[in-house]
Scaffold this active site. Structure first.
Site, PDB file in Angstrom:
ATOM      1  N   ASP A 381       0.832  -1.195   0.000  1.00 36.30           N
ATOM      2  CA  ASP A 381       0.000   0.000   0.000  1.00 36.30           C
ATOM      3  C   ASP A 381       0.868   1.246   0.000  1.00 36.30           C
ATOM      4  O   ASP A 381       1.225   1.757   1.049  1.00 36.30           O
ATOM      5  CB  ASP A 381      -0.871  -0.036   1.274  1.00 36.30           C
ATOM      6  CG  ASP A 381      -1.855   1.113   1.333  1.00 36.30           C
ATOM      7  OD1 ASP A 381      -2.206   1.641   0.281  1.00 36.30           O
ATOM      8  OD2 ASP A 381      -2.275   1.466   2.456  1.00 36.30           O
ATOM      9  N   HIS A 589       3.559   5.649   4.801  1.00 29.56           N
ATOM     10  CA  HIS A 589       2.784   5.961   3.590  1.00 29.56           C
ATOM     11  C   HIS A 589       1.422   6.630   3.817  1.00 29.56           C
ATOM     12  O   HIS A 589       0.671   6.811   2.850  1.00 29.56           O
ATOM     13  CB  HIS A 589       2.638   4.716   2.709  1.00 29.56           C
ATOM     14  CG  HIS A 589       1.818   3.606   3.299  1.00 29.56           C
ATOM     15  ND1 HIS A 589       2.361   2.431   3.745  1.00 29.56           N
ATOM     16  CD2 HIS A 589       0.496   3.483   3.500  1.00 29.56           C
ATOM     17  CE1 HIS A 589       1.407   1.646   4.198  1.00 29.56           C
ATOM     18  NE2 HIS A 589       0.261   2.260   4.055  1.00 29.56           N
TER      19      HIS A 589
HETATM   20 ZN   LIG Z   1      -1.656   1.447   4.304  1.00 31.26          ZN
END
Ligand SMILES: [Zn+2]
Length: 1073
Positions: A381, A589
């Protein structure tokens, strides 16, 4: 003739609904299989005694602290809160005699996240109440109750947040006032046979729903499911056995050996901060991983992978016994540490060196605690993938790469699943994106069927990875998922499933796949383009941390390694490790991209303050050590100014000295020479620092030699037609109109006008920035259709030379927001600087500045980590169009044959170039998940730098470093020091395209130091590196500082070593004494 069958064939949709209702917890639950799942259920006293202690404020106390507190009676139906508070329950549960011979479970639904602790203080299992697929509320009291069960004492730590924080993050900021109801607290006896049939039916009914509806296997599944419903009678438990037989007859039919093979791996994606603060993540990891250990005991085939060394380190500090239990399970291969990095970082914004540190810190942690480096770089991700990652992954001891985020692209479908990803320098990494297109699969037949359908490289490789388990906020796999997975291991109609270490998948692909396709260059993510800009102060501090740490490490290495140093300087290795961990943590992130809640940024503010304060102390200590006793804190005693250049090339620049040093440069209120100037704006003093050697210093004295040769006449004046102002030096003549726009930019030596007739630069455009769904994340393509250009500007002359001339510009944005800007030109460069102060109070707007140049090129060049990436300036195809907003580091450049113009920045990342217009996104105003995102004051700079030649013939990379790294300066009480007159500590000659980026002491050996350089322009480099610091040998090392290949030839007399670099290659050298 079977009359059931005939109905079913004519009305399959009705039958499917019938089967679904048979499973469902809906209005039919008292007459379907749900009615048989528990044999017994009791609640309340005398069997269950509940007491509670509520921690003050938002404290998250330890077990030891909590259990000593005074508990008060509690009962089901009470609510606890508000958001982010913690409540400890002391539970006494006595299994009644009626449970004899049966398993007894405790079900507690706090509607929130919770952890069950043993009375001895051992974390046992994490729970998540409420509804939905994440619901997990059971804790096994005993597998088989006896007649005289003793009361069991245990604790439940209730956290007032759900897996996704507090509130609906897509639409609104977090709700600070949520109360969670204690829904239930029961002792139950689950009926194992009913549960087994339930899981069989889940698999069979979903196969009926998801297999191609004209396939025999789909009909067989529907028939079997329908037959089970017909046989089963909720009030007669003896009907479970014949129903189960029907299920087994269907599930026992195995698939062909040619079937697709799925390598399944449990995981629980835990965002290190997002809709919750870091402090909650520490508990999330513990809850999620404790649950997995618990499941591993019952399911020996279960494999679970967890990434992010930072989360393991927190666990090691706060839950040492749980950490040890995990270590045990890593030895049996069930718990798999993976990924190799400190956190699962953003890969757009961190610098090249930051990516290196992510791996250096991560891999060292995994090696130290689990005995091995990670082979698989694990990043399911993130919001885009730098083209330098393949090289960095390989140099960091990993071989394989896993992700899946590109399945979210909103314009083009990414065409590959399993492929060789080829990076900027040509490094290859075997890469896989799970074709189920999720990292939170639920172990459902439909997802396995999708793993085959959506696999885009099945012609070359007949296997895929499959990541299951609740995620983002943690949680992970549940018992029901493992039950379904067991049933789907080898059943005709589905791929074969094996739970395995992801490395096993990659090795199998490597060994068995036909030639895989390749993808060259960046993996551009066609979504979340707003994350180059959101939370802009956070991005500024990240950039500054990177450069401040760079300078400090370099100066400390010089101080530590300097021969014959009188006072030995101790290199603060532990402090640097600590500070880099903070920098890397905040590159998670969802943090540096700007997509976290407000609480996260208040935490990161504190960490950046810590970084800046500590780095500045460390740096000052190093500088004092380098310059010996000459440095003075008594400004009045200063007789000269030492200027240190931490870039690798000779540099003439202007330093701005602080007020206490002003007397040094003035005599009776007038400057002592033409190389000094007082700023009209704030009274600080500009001092010319000419020819400061790279990695070396120069001492500037107020009465020293004149530097007239550097000071060509420069001027600023109002245009004779009254339509604007002129800033002019030896290099360029710039006309700024009354709206603050650049309408002429004339290069004297090239006799070239850079602004096309009728066009302009520094044009401010205010866009409507209303994305489709993800507020802080997305700028959408249609935003470009709706904007207004800002006017109502006032411009006036500020500084008048001889070193700096400037204009003050004021741009009202709305009645609440205003931008003030100083546009300045110095005597020494054609570069035009724009220093901005912005007061910003908008909602869902994006402010950009744009420049149109008389340059024709089909592509623009953007800086990325250790190199550049070129992207189109047109929108020919949908792939070009998707890149309407792109990420760049310190600059973006637009060049044609013979000439180019660069747009530099000191903390911005969102660029776009269409035709000959380049724009820089300055700020956004999203309202979720942080309602205060970017509201308030901002200070940032950008600059225009025209240059001869194309980008690859220019010195743009060096200019961008200089724009971001001011010269280090400090007052001395002596005009000469041994250091000031000595040659530079390093020099790199023969290859102007090679940049020396990092100098540090080696992690494991304080008698060695590391020098990292890279080829920055895309060509070969044959560099000669000289180091005045001591060395007896030099070898090439990887990013983990392990030698690769044999020693290089170190010439001790000349103190030089020759280094060859390929285009965009990163080379690290280790110098040993
Ligand atoms: Zn994530």
């Amino acid at each position: 003739m079977d009359k059931h069958m005939s109905y079913l064939q004519k009305h399959p949709a009705i039958t499917r609904s019938r089967v679904n209702n048979f499973m469902s917890d809906n209005q039919w639950k008292d007459v379907n299989i749900q009615a048989t799942l528990y044999d017994m259920c009791i609640s309340g006293e005398p069997h269950i005694k509940l007491e509670v202690w509520s921690a003050p404020g938002q404290d998250r106390p330890s077990f030891e602290h909590a259990v000593k507190q005074e508990f008060r009676p509690a009962k089901v139906g009470q609510s606890f809160g508000p958001s982010w508070t913690t409540h400890w329950f002391r539970v006494t549960a006595k299994v009644p005699a009626s449970f004899v011979g049966k398993p007894a479970q405790f079900l507690i639904d706090t509607n929130s996240e919770a952890m069950v602790w043993s009375a001895a203080g051992e974390p046992i299992i994490g729970l998540t109440g409420g509804g939905g697929v994440e619901r997990h509320i059971d804790y096994l009291l005993t597998p088989c109750a006896t007649e005289h069960e003793e009361p069991l004492l245990f604790y439940v730590e209730m956290a007032c947040n759900g897996l996704f924080g507090n509130g609906d993050y897509h639409k609104h900021p977090q709700d600070r006032d949520i109360y969670y109801r204690l829904n239930s607290a029961n002792i139950v006896a689950p009926n194992k046979d009913a549960w087994a049939l339930f899981h069989d039916m889940e698999v069979i009914s979903e196969m009926a729903n998801h297999l191609s509806q004209d396939s025999p296997r789909s009909w067989q599944a529907l028939t079997a499911a329908n037959d089970i419903v017909n046989v089963f009678e909720y009030s007669d438990l003896s009907t479970i056995a014949p129903a189960k037989k029907i299920a087994e007859a269907f599930l026992d039919i195995q698939g062909s050996s040619a079937n697709h093979r799925v390598y399944a791996i449990g995981n629980c994606h835990i965002d290190t901060a997002w809709l919750w603060p870091y402090a909650e993540t520490k508990r999330k990891s513990a809850r999620s991983w404790a649950t997995q250990l618990y499941l591993m005991d019952s399911y020996p085939e279960y494999r679970f992978a967890a990434s992010q060394a930072q989360q393991f380190e927190w666990l090691h500090e706060n839950y040492p016994s749980l950490f040890e239990r995990i270590k045990e399970k890593t030895k049996t291969g069930q718990f798999i540490p993976i990924g190799g990095t400190w956190v699962e970082m953003d890969c757009n914004i961190p610098s090249g060196e930051s990516l290196v540190r992510q791996f250096l810190l991560g891999q060292r942690f995994f090696k130290q605690h689990f005995g091995e480096y990670c082979n698989v770089f694990w990043l399911p991700d993130t919001f885009g993938y730098s083209s330098q990652l393949p090289q960095i992954i390989k140099q960091a001891g990993a071989k394989y790469f896993f992700t899946q985020k590109l399945s979210w692209n909103n314009i083009n479908k990414f065409p590959h699943t399993t492929f060789q990803w080829v990076g900027l320098d040509g490094s290859h990494v075997l890469t896989h994106m799970a074709p189920a297109e999720t990292y939170g699969a639920q172990c459902r037949p439909g997802e396995l069927i999708d793993s085959v359908k959506r696999h885009k490289d099945i012609a070359y490789t007949n296997e895929s990875l499959y990541l299951f388990g609740n995620g983002d906020g943690g949680g992970g796999p549940l018992r029901s998922m493992l039950e379904r997975l067991r049933r789907m291991k080898d059943v005709d109609g589905l791929p074969k499933v094996k739970q395995a270490h992801p490395q096993e998948f990659y090795v199998h692909v490597e060994e068995n796949s036909k030639q895989l396709v390749t993808w060259k260059g960046e993996l551009y993510f066609e979504l979340h383009r707003g994350t180059y800009t959101s939370q802009s102060n956070n991005k500024l501090w990240n950039r500054q941390s990177e450069f401040k740490l760079r300078d400090a490490e370099m100066l400390c290495t010089i101080a530590h390694m300097r021969p014959h140093c009188r006072d030995k300087f101790e290199y603060p290795i532990d402090e640097f490790v600590r500070l880099w961990k903070l920098v890397c943590l905040n590159q998670f992130h969802d943090v540096v991209p700007g997509s976290s809640i407000n609480m996260v940024y208040r935490d990161s503010d504190k960490m950046y303050r810590d970084i800046f304060e500590t780095v500045s102390k460390i740096r000052d200590r190093a500088v004092v050590s380098i310059y010996g006793g000459a440095v003075t804190n008594q400004m009045g005693q200063a007789t000269s100014l030492a200027v240190f250049n931490t870039t690798g090339w000779m540099r003439t620049d202007i330093v701005t000295v602080p007020e206490p040093l002003v007397p040094l440069f003035f005599c009776e209120n007038s400057p002592v020479s033409e190389h000094v100037q007082v700023s009209e704006l704030d009274g600080s003093v500009f001092v010319l620092a000419p020819n400061v050697p790279g990695f070396g210093s120069r001492v500037i004295t107020p009465h020293g030699t004149s530097h007239a040769e550097y000071i060509q006449p420069m001027q600023v004046y109002e245009c004779s037609n009254g339509e604007g102002f002129v800033l002019e030096n030896h290099f360029v003549r710039v006309v700024v109109d009354k709206s603050g726009r650049i309408v002429n930019y004339y290069d004297h030596s090239e006799r070239r006008e850079l602004v096309p007739e009728g066009a302009a630069g520094n044009v401010f455009e205010l866009y409507d920035d209303v994305p489709l769904f993800w507020d802080a994340w997305d700028i959408e393509i249609y935003a470009l259709e709706k904007y207004r250009t800002l006017d109502g500007v006032s411009v006036m002359i500020a500084d008048k030379g001889p070193l700096v001339a400037s204009l003050s510009v004021r741009i009202p944005i709305s009645h609440k927001s205003v931008l003030t800007q100083t546009i300045s030109l110095s005597a020494i460069s054609p570069r035009l600087d724009f220093d901005c102060n912005l007061e910003w109070h908008e909602s869902r707007k994006c402010l950009k500045t744009s420049f149109t140049w008389d340059i024709t090129s089909d592509f623009a060049t953007y800086e990325t980590q250790f190199g550049v990436v070129q992207r189109p300036t047109h929108r020919n195809t949908s792939w070009d169009m998707a890149k309407f907003e792109v990420c760049a580091h310190k600059f973006a450049d637009l060049s044609e044959y013979g000439y180019g113009v660069t747009l530099l920045n000191d903390c911005k990342y969102g660029y776009s170039t269409l035709g000959n217009t380049m724009s820089l996104s300055l700020i956004r105003a999203p309202k979720a998940p942080d309602e205060f995102c970017d509201m308030g004051h901002h200070k940032f700079c950008y600059a225009v730098y025209p240059h001869k030649g194309t980008f690859s013939e220019s010195n743009v990379v060096q200019e961008a470093y200089q724009f971001n790294i001011p010269l280090v300066h400090l007052p001395l009480d002596s005009e000469s020091t041994s250091c000031a007159d000595a040659p530079p500590f390093f020099s790199l000659t023969g290859a102007p395209n090679v940049v020396l980026d990092t100098v540090k002491v080696a992690e494991d050996d304080k008698n060695s130091y590391i020098v990292r350089m890279y080829e920055a322009y895309g060509g070969r480099g044959h560099a000669l590196l000289t180091s005045r610091l001591p060395a007896t040998s030099v070898c090439k090392v990887n990013l983990l500082e392990k030698p690769v290949g044999s020693n290089l030839q170190w010439l001790p007399h000349s103190k030089t070593v020759e280094v060859q670099l390929k285009p965009f290659e990163v080379v690290s050298l280790k110098f040993s004494i």
